[in-house]
Design a protein around this motif. Structure first.
Motif, PDB file in Angstrom:
ATOM      1  N   LYS A  54       6.410  17.449   1.923  1.00 41.14           N
ATOM      2  CA  LYS A  54       7.211  17.914   0.796  1.00 41.14           C
ATOM      3  C   LYS A  54       7.085  16.944  -0.368  1.00 41.14           C
ATOM      4  CE  LYS A  54      11.517  15.756   2.508  1.00 41.14           C
ATOM      5  NZ  LYS A  54      12.943  15.993   2.889  1.00 41.14           N
ATOM      6  N   ILE A  55       7.237  17.484  -1.564  1.00 43.40           N
ATOM      7  CA  ILE A  55       7.328  16.671  -2.767  1.00 43.40           C
ATOM      8  C   ILE A  55       8.802  16.552  -3.112  1.00 43.40           C
ATOM      9  CG2 ILE A  55       6.724  16.476  -5.208  1.00 43.40           C
ATOM     10  CD1 ILE A  55       4.206  18.048  -4.639  1.00 43.40           C
ATOM     11  N   LEU A  56       9.291  15.323  -3.154  1.00 46.73           N
ATOM     12  CA  LEU A  56      10.712  15.110  -3.406  1.00 46.73           C
ATOM     13  C   LEU A  56      11.053  15.500  -4.839  1.00 46.73           C
ATOM     14  CD1 LEU A  56      11.262  11.655  -1.653  1.00 46.73           C
ATOM     15  CD2 LEU A  56      11.372  13.960  -0.671  1.00 46.73           C
ATOM     16  N   GLU A  57      12.148  16.186  -5.008  1.00 46.64           N
ATOM     17  CA  GLU A  57      12.578  16.591  -6.339  1.00 46.64           C
ATOM     18  C   GLU A  57      12.870  15.369  -7.196  1.00 46.64           C
ATOM     19  OE1 GLU A  57      15.834  19.270  -6.244  1.00 46.64           O
ATOM     20  OE2 GLU A  57      14.809  20.773  -5.025  1.00 46.64           O
ATOM     21  N   GLY A  58      12.443  15.420  -8.456  1.00 46.20           N
ATOM     22  CA  GLY A  58      12.679  14.312  -9.363  1.00 46.20           C
ATOM     23  C   GLY A  58      11.467  14.038 -10.231  1.00 46.20           C
ATOM     24  N   LYS A  59      11.564  13.057 -11.095  1.00 50.67           N
ATOM     25  CA  LYS A  59      10.509  12.800 -12.080  1.00 50.67           C
ATOM     26  C   LYS A  59       9.304  12.054 -11.518  1.00 50.67           C
ATOM     27  CE  LYS A  59      12.727   8.547 -13.814  1.00 50.67           C
ATOM     28  NZ  LYS A  59      13.271   7.869 -15.037  1.00 50.67           N
ATOM     29  N   PHE A  60       9.429  11.484 -10.324  1.00 51.07           N
ATOM     30  CA  PHE A  60       8.322  10.686  -9.795  1.00 51.07           C
ATOM     31  C   PHE A  60       7.397  11.473  -8.858  1.00 51.07           C
ATOM     32  CE2 PHE A  60      11.734   7.525 -10.622  1.00 51.07           C
ATOM     33  CZ  PHE A  60      11.077   6.825 -11.634  1.00 51.07           C
ATOM     34  N   SER A  61       7.807  12.644  -8.392  1.00 50.73           N
ATOM     35  CA  SER A  61       6.985  13.507  -7.526  1.00 50.73           C
ATOM     36  C   SER A  61       6.475  12.774  -6.291  1.00 50.73           C
ATOM     37  CB  SER A  61       5.801  14.093  -8.314  1.00 50.73           C
ATOM     38  OG  SER A  61       6.253  14.862  -9.399  1.00 50.73           O
ATOM     39  N   VAL A 178      -2.740  -5.567  11.915  1.00 44.93           N
ATOM     40  CA  VAL A 178      -3.831  -6.264  12.606  1.00 44.93           C
ATOM     41  C   VAL A 178      -4.342  -7.367  11.689  1.00 44.93           C
ATOM     42  CG1 VAL A 178      -6.130  -6.058  13.625  1.00 44.93           C
ATOM     43  CG2 VAL A 178      -4.506  -4.166  13.843  1.00 44.93           C
ATOM     44  N   ASN A 179      -4.458  -8.578  12.204  1.00 50.67           N
ATOM     45  CA  ASN A 179      -4.922  -9.701  11.398  1.00 50.67           C
ATOM     46  C   ASN A 179      -6.443  -9.807  11.463  1.00 50.67           C
ATOM     47  OD1 ASN A 179      -5.038 -11.969   9.805  1.00 50.67           O
ATOM     48  ND2 ASN A 179      -4.399 -13.388  11.416  1.00 50.67           N
ATOM     49  N   HIS A 180      -7.105  -8.804  10.918  1.00 54.98           N
ATOM     50  CA  HIS A 180      -8.565  -8.753  10.809  1.00 54.98           C
ATOM     51  C   HIS A 180      -8.853  -7.947   9.558  1.00 54.98           C
ATOM     52  CE1 HIS A 180     -12.661  -8.078  13.060  1.00 54.98           C
ATOM     53  NE2 HIS A 180     -12.815  -8.584  11.842  1.00 54.98           N
ATOM     54  N   LEU A 181      -9.638  -8.497   8.630  1.00 53.95           N
ATOM     55  CA  LEU A 181      -9.791  -7.926   7.292  1.00 53.95           C
ATOM     56  C   LEU A 181     -10.152  -6.443   7.330  1.00 53.95           C
ATOM     57  CD1 LEU A 181      -9.809  -8.343   4.244  1.00 53.95           C
ATOM     58  CD2 LEU A 181     -12.173  -9.147   4.429  1.00 53.95           C
ATOM     59  N   HIS A 182      -9.307  -5.618   6.709  1.00 57.61           N
ATOM     60  CA  HIS A 182      -9.545  -4.179   6.678  1.00 57.61           C
ATOM     61  C   HIS A 182      -8.796  -3.527   5.525  1.00 57.61           C
ATOM     62  CE1 HIS A 182      -5.717  -4.498   8.868  1.00 57.61           C
ATOM     63  NE2 HIS A 182      -5.489  -3.228   8.570  1.00 57.61           N
ATOM     64  N   TYR A 183      -9.348  -2.423   5.057  1.00 59.48           N
ATOM     65  CA  TYR A 183      -8.728  -1.562   4.057  1.00 59.48           C
ATOM     66  C   TYR A 183      -8.568  -0.175   4.665  1.00 59.48           C
ATOM     67  CZ  TYR A 183      -9.964  -5.092   0.507  1.00 59.48           C
ATOM     68  OH  TYR A 183     -10.082  -6.256  -0.229  1.00 59.48           O
ATOM     69  N   HIS A 184      -7.507   0.520   4.293  1.00 65.46           N
ATOM     70  CA  HIS A 184      -7.299   1.899   4.727  1.00 65.46           C
ATOM     71  C   HIS A 184      -7.921   2.856   3.713  1.00 65.46           C
ATOM     72  CE1 HIS A 184      -4.271   1.312   7.986  1.00 65.46           C
ATOM     73  NE2 HIS A 184      -4.092   0.163   7.348  1.00 65.46           N
ATOM     74  N   GLY A 185      -8.598   3.885   4.202  1.00 64.01           N
ATOM     75  CA  GLY A 185      -9.100   4.956   3.354  1.00 64.01           C
ATOM     76  C   GLY A 185      -8.623   6.291   3.888  1.00 64.01           C
ATOM     77  N   TYR A 186      -8.315   7.229   2.996  1.00 64.81           N
ATOM     78  CA  TYR A 186      -7.832   8.545   3.427  1.00 64.81           C
ATOM     79  C   TYR A 186      -7.885   9.507   2.251  1.00 64.81           C
ATOM     80  CZ  TYR A 186      -3.615   6.835   1.112  1.00 64.81           C
ATOM     81  OH  TYR A 186      -2.749   6.311   0.190  1.00 64.81           O
ATOM     82  N   TYR A 187      -7.757  10.799   2.554  1.00 65.94           N
ATOM     83  CA  TYR A 187      -7.685  11.831   1.523  1.00 65.94           C
ATOM     84  C   TYR A 187      -6.250  12.349   1.452  1.00 65.94           C
ATOM     85  CZ  TYR A 187     -12.789  11.897   1.676  1.00 65.94           C
ATOM     86  OH  TYR A 187     -14.116  11.540   1.622  1.00 65.94           O
ATOM     87  N   LEU A 188      -5.683  12.312   0.263  1.00 66.61           N
ATOM     88  CA  LEU A 188      -4.343  12.850   0.033  1.00 66.61           C
ATOM     89  C   LEU A 188      -4.453  13.836  -1.122  1.00 66.61           C
ATOM     90  CD1 LEU A 188      -1.300  12.769   0.747  1.00 66.61           C
ATOM     91  CD2 LEU A 188      -1.049  11.029  -1.029  1.00 66.61           C
ATOM     92  N   ASN A 189      -4.371  15.121  -0.799  1.00 67.32           N
ATOM     93  CA  ASN A 189      -4.678  16.156  -1.780  1.00 67.32           C
ATOM     94  C   ASN A 189      -3.458  16.537  -2.616  1.00 67.32           C
ATOM     95  OD1 ASN A 189      -6.569  17.750  -3.032  1.00 67.32           O
ATOM     96  ND2 ASN A 189      -6.158  19.534  -1.751  1.00 67.32           N
ATOM     97  N   TYR A 190      -2.822  15.519  -3.186  1.00 66.23           N
ATOM     98  CA  TYR A 190      -1.715  15.720  -4.123  1.00 66.23           C
ATOM     99  C   TYR A 190      -2.022  14.931  -5.398  1.00 66.23           C
ATOM    100  CZ  TYR A 190       1.252  17.590  -0.352  1.00 66.23           C
ATOM    101  OH  TYR A 190       1.773  18.335   0.664  1.00 66.23           O
ATOM    102  N   SER A 191      -1.648  15.490  -6.522  1.00 63.09           N
ATOM    103  CA  SER A 191      -1.770  14.750  -7.777  1.00 63.09           C
ATOM    104  C   SER A 191      -0.652  13.726  -7.826  1.00 63.09           C
ATOM    105  CB  SER A 191      -1.666  15.707  -8.971  1.00 63.09           C
ATOM    106  OG  SER A 191      -1.724  15.000 -10.184  1.00 63.09           O
ATOM    107  N   MET A 192      -1.010  12.438  -7.912  1.00 63.51           N
ATOM    108  CA  MET A 192      -0.035  11.365  -7.874  1.00 63.51           C
ATOM    109  C   MET A 192       0.244  10.840  -9.274  1.00 63.51           C
ATOM    110  SD  MET A 192       0.414  11.334  -4.623  1.00 63.51           S
ATOM    111  CE  MET A 192       1.369   9.844  -4.338  1.00 63.51           C
ATOM    112  N   LEU A 193       1.510  10.522  -9.540  1.00 62.69           N
ATOM    113  CA  LEU A 193       1.895   9.989 -10.840  1.00 62.69           C
ATOM    114  C   LEU A 193       1.129   8.711 -11.170  1.00 62.69           C
ATOM    115  CD1 LEU A 193       3.756  10.190 -13.325  1.00 62.69           C
ATOM    116  CD2 LEU A 193       5.502   8.959 -12.024  1.00 62.69           C
TER     117      LEU A 193
END
Length: 319
Positions: A54-61, A178-193
Protein backbone atom coordinates in the motif's frame (compact mmCIF):
# COMPACT_ATOMS: atom_id res chain seq x y z
CA UNK A 1 28.52 -17.27 -15.52
CA UNK A 2 30.33 -13.97 -16.13
CA UNK A 3 28.87 -10.60 -17.08
CA UNK A 4 31.46 -8.29 -18.62
CA UNK A 5 30.89 -4.62 -19.34
CA UNK A 6 32.63 -1.40 -20.30
CA UNK A 7 31.70 2.28 -20.08
CA UNK A 8 30.01 2.23 -23.50
CA UNK A 9 27.33 0.05 -21.87
CA UNK A 10 26.35 2.80 -19.42
CA UNK A 11 22.84 4.23 -19.82
CA UNK A 12 22.59 7.83 -18.65
CA UNK A 13 18.92 8.56 -19.29
CA UNK A 14 15.79 6.45 -19.07
CA UNK A 15 12.06 6.94 -18.70
CA UNK A 16 9.58 5.55 -16.22
CA UNK A 17 6.73 5.75 -18.75
CA UNK A 18 8.02 3.00 -21.05
CA UNK A 19 9.16 0.38 -18.55
CA UNK A 20 7.73 -2.34 -16.39
CA UNK A 21 9.40 -4.09 -13.50
CA UNK A 22 10.45 -7.01 -15.72
CA UNK A 23 12.11 -5.13 -18.57
CA UNK A 24 15.27 -3.19 -19.31
CA UNK A 25 18.81 -3.57 -20.58
CA UNK A 26 20.97 -6.63 -21.17
CA UNK A 27 22.10 -6.33 -17.55
CA UNK A 28 18.47 -6.28 -16.36
CA UNK A 29 17.66 -9.36 -18.44
CA UNK A 30 20.72 -11.18 -17.08
CA UNK A 31 19.86 -10.36 -13.49
CA UNK A 32 16.16 -11.13 -13.81
CA UNK A 33 16.59 -14.38 -15.74
CA UNK A 34 19.24 -15.79 -13.40
CA UNK A 35 17.23 -14.67 -10.35
CA UNK A 36 14.04 -16.36 -11.61
CA UNK A 37 15.99 -19.51 -12.48
CA UNK A 38 17.35 -19.65 -8.93
CA UNK A 39 13.82 -19.20 -7.62
CA UNK A 40 12.64 -22.15 -9.72
CA UNK A 41 15.52 -24.29 -8.40
CA UNK A 42 14.36 -23.66 -4.83
CA UNK A 43 17.55 -21.93 -3.72
CA UNK A 44 15.73 -19.28 -1.66
CA UNK A 45 14.51 -19.76 1.91
CA UNK A 46 10.99 -19.01 0.66
CA UNK A 47 9.14 -18.10 -2.51
CA UNK A 48 8.65 -14.34 -2.53
CA UNK A 49 5.11 -13.66 -1.38
CA UNK A 50 4.31 -10.03 -0.62
CA UNK A 51 0.92 -10.44 0.99
CA UNK A 52 -0.06 -6.80 0.72
CA UNK A 53 1.30 -3.49 -0.52
CA UNK A 54 0.00 0.00 0.00
CA UNK A 55 0.95 3.62 -0.50
CA UNK A 56 0.39 5.49 2.74
CA UNK A 57 -1.90 8.48 2.43
CA UNK A 58 -0.07 11.79 2.64
CA UNK A 59 2.37 14.02 0.78
CA UNK A 60 5.36 11.66 0.94
CA UNK A 61 3.75 8.61 -0.78
CA UNK A 62 5.60 6.10 1.42
CA UNK A 63 5.32 2.49 0.20
CA UNK A 64 4.61 -0.19 2.83
CA UNK A 65 4.70 -3.92 2.13
CA UNK A 66 3.74 -6.93 4.21
CA UNK A 67 6.21 -9.82 3.88
CA UNK A 68 5.89 -12.09 6.91
CA UNK A 69 8.23 -14.76 5.49
CA UNK A 70 11.11 -12.28 5.70
CA UNK A 71 10.55 -11.86 9.44
CA UNK A 72 9.99 -15.54 10.17
CA UNK A 73 12.44 -17.34 7.87
CA UNK A 74 15.49 -15.11 7.34
CA UNK A 75 18.89 -16.01 8.78
CA UNK A 76 19.43 -14.56 12.25
CA UNK A 77 21.37 -11.28 11.93
CA UNK A 78 24.95 -11.21 13.14
CA UNK A 79 25.57 -9.49 16.48
CA UNK A 80 27.09 -6.11 15.62
CA UNK A 81 28.86 -4.17 18.35
CA UNK A 82 30.90 -1.56 16.48
CA UNK A 83 30.82 0.44 13.23
CA UNK A 84 34.37 -0.78 12.53
CA UNK A 85 34.00 -4.36 13.73
CA UNK A 86 36.68 -6.50 12.01
CA UNK A 87 35.77 -9.21 9.53
CA UNK A 88 35.44 -12.56 11.32
CA UNK A 89 36.20 -15.65 9.22
CA UNK A 90 34.52 -17.88 11.81
CA UNK A 91 31.12 -16.20 11.52
CA UNK A 92 28.81 -16.44 8.54
CA UNK A 93 30.15 -14.56 5.54
CA UNK A 94 29.68 -14.68 1.77
CA UNK A 95 32.65 -16.99 1.17
CA UNK A 96 30.53 -19.71 2.84
CA UNK A 97 27.55 -19.54 0.49
CA UNK A 98 26.63 -22.41 -1.80
CA UNK A 99 27.66 -21.98 -5.44
CA UNK A 100 23.99 -22.23 -6.44
CA UNK A 101 23.42 -18.85 -4.77
CA UNK A 102 25.76 -17.07 -7.18
CA UNK A 103 23.88 -15.52 -10.09
CA UNK A 104 26.93 -14.28 -12.01
CA UNK A 105 30.35 -12.73 -11.68
CA UNK A 106 30.68 -9.08 -12.66
CA UNK A 107 33.78 -7.76 -14.40
CA UNK A 108 34.84 -4.59 -16.20
CA UNK A 109 36.44 -5.51 -19.52
CA UNK A 110 39.32 -3.12 -18.87
CA UNK A 111 39.96 -4.36 -15.31
CA UNK A 112 43.33 -6.12 -15.12
CA UNK A 113 43.07 -6.92 -11.41
CA UNK A 114 42.06 -10.26 -9.95
CA UNK A 115 39.02 -8.81 -8.17
CA UNK A 116 36.05 -11.15 -8.34
CA UNK A 117 32.84 -9.19 -7.94
CA UNK A 118 29.72 -11.31 -7.56
CA UNK A 119 25.97 -10.85 -7.73
CA UNK A 120 24.20 -13.43 -5.58
CA UNK A 121 20.64 -14.02 -4.44
CA UNK A 122 19.36 -12.60 -1.21
CA UNK A 123 17.98 -15.85 0.10
CA UNK A 124 15.33 -13.94 2.11
CA UNK A 125 14.05 -11.56 -0.58
CA UNK A 126 12.14 -8.37 0.07
CA UNK A 127 11.24 -7.66 -3.55
CA UNK A 128 11.46 -8.99 -7.09
CA UNK A 129 15.08 -9.44 -8.14
CA UNK A 130 16.40 -8.86 -4.59
CA UNK A 131 20.10 -9.63 -4.85
CA UNK A 132 23.39 -8.78 -3.19
CA UNK A 133 26.29 -7.08 -4.95
CA UNK A 134 29.55 -8.36 -3.42
CA UNK A 135 32.57 -6.24 -4.40
CA UNK A 136 35.79 -8.29 -4.31
CA UNK A 137 33.99 -11.11 -2.48
CA UNK A 138 37.05 -13.22 -1.74
CA UNK A 139 38.98 -10.29 -0.24
CA UNK A 140 36.82 -10.64 2.89
CA UNK A 141 36.27 -6.92 3.43
CA UNK A 142 34.14 -5.77 6.40
CA UNK A 143 30.89 -3.90 5.86
CA UNK A 144 32.47 -0.49 5.30
CA UNK A 145 31.78 1.25 1.98
CA UNK A 146 35.01 1.75 0.03
CA UNK A 147 35.47 4.21 -2.82
CA UNK A 148 36.02 1.29 -5.18
CA UNK A 149 32.82 -0.46 -4.09
CA UNK A 150 30.81 2.76 -4.40
CA UNK A 151 32.06 3.19 -7.96
CA UNK A 152 31.09 -0.40 -8.74
CA UNK A 153 27.59 0.15 -7.32
CA UNK A 154 27.12 3.34 -9.38
CA UNK A 155 28.32 1.53 -12.50
CA UNK A 156 25.83 -1.27 -11.86
CA UNK A 157 23.07 1.34 -11.61
CA UNK A 158 24.18 2.76 -14.98
CA UNK A 159 24.07 -0.73 -16.54
CA UNK A 160 20.35 -0.98 -15.69
CA UNK A 161 17.89 0.96 -17.84
CA UNK A 162 14.98 0.13 -15.56
CA UNK A 163 14.15 3.04 -13.18
CA UNK A 164 12.58 0.52 -10.80
CA UNK A 165 16.05 -0.85 -10.00
CA UNK A 166 17.56 0.46 -6.73
CA UNK A 167 20.69 -0.15 -4.69
CA UNK A 168 21.18 0.27 -0.96
CA UNK A 169 23.87 -0.08 1.69
CA UNK A 170 23.49 -0.40 5.45
CA UNK A 171 26.49 0.29 7.64
CA UNK A 172 27.25 -1.73 10.73
CA UNK A 173 25.00 -0.45 13.55
CA UNK A 174 22.72 0.77 10.76
CA UNK A 175 20.78 -2.48 10.09
CA UNK A 176 23.58 -4.40 8.36
CA UNK A 177 23.10 -8.05 9.32
CA UNK A 178 26.33 -9.52 7.88
CA UNK A 179 29.79 -8.03 8.38
CA UNK A 180 31.00 -8.70 4.83
CA UNK A 181 30.97 -5.91 2.23
CA UNK A 182 27.70 -5.99 0.28
CA UNK A 183 25.05 -3.81 -1.34
CA UNK A 184 21.38 -4.70 -1.77
CA UNK A 185 19.82 -4.52 -5.23
CA UNK A 186 16.12 -4.93 -6.06
CA UNK A 187 13.29 -3.74 -8.30
CA UNK A 188 10.59 -1.59 -6.72
CA UNK A 189 8.00 -0.63 -9.31
CA UNK A 190 6.72 2.50 -7.57
CA UNK A 191 7.54 6.10 -8.37
CA UNK A 192 9.41 7.35 -5.30
CA UNK A 193 9.47 10.95 -4.10
CA UNK A 194 13.24 10.64 -3.63
CA UNK A 195 13.60 10.38 -7.43
CA UNK A 196 12.51 14.01 -7.89
CA UNK A 197 12.32 15.82 -4.55
CA UNK A 198 13.95 19.27 -4.38
CA UNK A 199 17.22 19.55 -2.45
CA UNK A 200 19.32 22.44 -1.15
CA UNK A 201 22.98 23.08 -1.87
CA UNK A 202 25.29 22.68 1.14
CA UNK A 203 28.82 22.99 -0.27
CA UNK A 204 30.78 21.66 -3.21
CA UNK A 205 29.02 18.63 -4.74
CA UNK A 206 27.04 17.98 -1.54
CA UNK A 207 23.35 18.87 -1.24
CA UNK A 208 20.97 18.31 1.64
CA UNK A 209 17.52 16.76 1.82
CA UNK A 210 15.52 18.93 4.21
CA UNK A 211 11.86 18.81 3.13
CA UNK A 212 11.62 15.19 4.17
CA UNK A 213 11.29 13.44 7.54
CA UNK A 214 14.69 11.76 7.18
CA UNK A 215 17.05 14.69 6.68
CA UNK A 216 20.22 13.67 4.90
CA UNK A 217 22.86 14.35 2.29
CA UNK A 218 22.56 13.79 -1.44
CA UNK A 219 24.84 13.74 -4.48
CA UNK A 220 24.16 13.33 -8.18
CA UNK A 221 26.09 12.20 -11.24
CA UNK A 222 28.36 15.17 -12.11
CA UNK A 223 28.45 16.96 -15.47
CA UNK A 224 31.37 14.80 -16.62
CA UNK A 225 29.15 11.73 -16.02
CA UNK A 226 32.09 9.86 -14.52
CA UNK A 227 31.05 7.27 -11.90
CA UNK A 228 34.46 7.60 -10.24
CA UNK A 229 33.84 11.30 -9.55
CA UNK A 230 30.51 10.59 -7.86
CA UNK A 231 32.02 7.68 -5.92
CA UNK A 232 34.89 9.89 -4.69
CA UNK A 233 32.47 12.54 -3.42
CA UNK A 234 30.19 10.05 -1.65
CA UNK A 235 33.15 8.22 -0.12
CA UNK A 236 34.50 11.48 1.28
CA UNK A 237 31.30 11.72 3.33
CA UNK A 238 30.93 8.05 4.31
CA UNK A 239 34.58 7.85 5.32
CA UNK A 240 34.04 10.91 7.54
CA UNK A 241 31.04 9.19 9.14
CA UNK A 242 32.99 5.97 9.74
CA UNK A 243 35.92 7.89 11.25
CA UNK A 244 33.46 9.61 13.60
CA UNK A 245 31.61 6.37 14.43
CA UNK A 246 28.30 7.52 12.87
CA UNK A 247 26.03 4.78 11.50
CA UNK A 248 24.57 5.48 8.06
CA UNK A 249 22.49 4.21 5.16
CA UNK A 250 23.04 4.76 1.43
CA UNK A 251 20.32 4.72 -1.22
CA UNK A 252 21.11 4.86 -4.97
CA UNK A 253 18.34 5.50 -7.48
CA UNK A 254 17.60 6.92 -10.90
CA UNK A 255 16.04 10.38 -10.75
CA UNK A 256 15.76 13.88 -12.14
CA UNK A 257 18.67 16.30 -12.15
CA UNK A 258 18.71 18.64 -9.12
CA UNK A 259 18.34 21.67 -11.40
CA UNK A 260 15.24 20.30 -13.12
CA UNK A 261 12.15 22.47 -12.74
CA UNK A 262 9.92 19.56 -13.76
CA UNK A 263 9.52 17.76 -10.46
CA UNK A 264 6.86 15.44 -11.91
CA UNK A 265 8.96 14.47 -14.93
CA UNK A 266 9.08 10.79 -15.84
CA UNK A 267 12.51 11.25 -17.39
CA UNK A 268 15.33 9.96 -15.20
CA UNK A 269 18.45 11.83 -16.32
CA UNK A 270 20.82 11.36 -13.37
CA UNK A 271 21.83 9.01 -10.59
CA UNK A 272 20.98 10.26 -7.09
CA UNK A 273 22.93 8.96 -4.08
CA UNK A 274 21.41 9.65 -0.66
CA UNK A 275 23.39 9.25 2.56
CA UNK A 276 21.59 9.31 5.90
CA UNK A 277 23.55 9.68 9.15
CA UNK A 278 21.45 7.81 11.69
CA UNK A 279 20.86 6.05 14.97
CA UNK A 280 18.90 2.88 15.78
CA UNK A 281 15.17 2.97 15.05
CA UNK A 282 11.97 1.30 16.17
CA UNK A 283 9.35 -0.52 14.14
CA UNK A 284 5.56 -0.38 13.80
CA UNK A 285 2.93 -3.00 12.92
CA UNK A 286 2.06 -3.12 9.21
CA UNK A 287 -1.73 -2.88 9.30
CA UNK A 288 -1.81 0.11 11.64
CA UNK A 289 1.05 1.93 9.89
CA UNK A 290 0.36 5.53 8.91
CA UNK A 291 2.41 8.26 7.27
CA UNK A 292 2.51 10.11 10.58
CA UNK A 293 4.16 7.10 12.26
CA UNK A 294 6.72 6.77 9.47
CA UNK A 295 7.49 10.50 9.63
CA UNK A 296 8.00 10.24 13.39
CA UNK A 297 10.28 7.20 13.08
CA UNK A 298 12.38 8.73 10.29
CA UNK A 299 12.72 12.02 12.13
CA UNK A 300 13.76 10.21 15.29
CA UNK A 301 16.32 8.12 13.42
CA UNK A 302 17.95 10.92 11.42
CA UNK A 303 17.21 14.45 12.61
CA UNK A 304 19.44 14.64 15.67
CA UNK A 305 22.43 13.03 13.97
CA UNK A 306 21.93 15.16 10.85
CA UNK A 307 22.09 18.31 12.97
CA UNK A 308 25.22 17.14 14.75
CA UNK A 309 27.26 16.51 11.59
CA UNK A 310 25.93 19.05 9.03
CA UNK A 311 28.37 21.88 9.85
CA UNK A 312 31.31 19.48 9.68
CA UNK A 313 30.09 18.03 6.37
CA UNK A 314 29.74 21.55 4.95
CA UNK A 315 33.37 22.26 5.85
CA UNK A 316 34.37 18.91 4.36
CA UNK A 317 33.27 19.98 0.88
CA UNK A 318 34.12 23.68 0.98
CA UNK A 319 37.66 23.27 -0.42
Amino acid sequence: MKYEYCKTDFIYETSRSDSSVQSGSVFDSTLQNTWKAALERGVFRYVLNIQHSKILEGKFSFVAQLNTDRALKRRAPEEITSLTQPFDHDRFNFTKIDETEILFELRRKCDTTTNRHCVIINESPLEFGHCLLLPSRLNCLPQIATQHSLQLAIEVMLLSSNPAFRLGFNSLCGYASVNHLHYHGYYLNYSMLLERISVQHLSGPCFILVNYPAKGFVFQLPSDKRPETLARDVFKLTNFLVCNNVAHNIYITRGTHFSSSHTNSKICNTIRVYVWARKSSSEAAYWSLTEEQVVEMLSDVCEGTFGQVTDSVKELFED
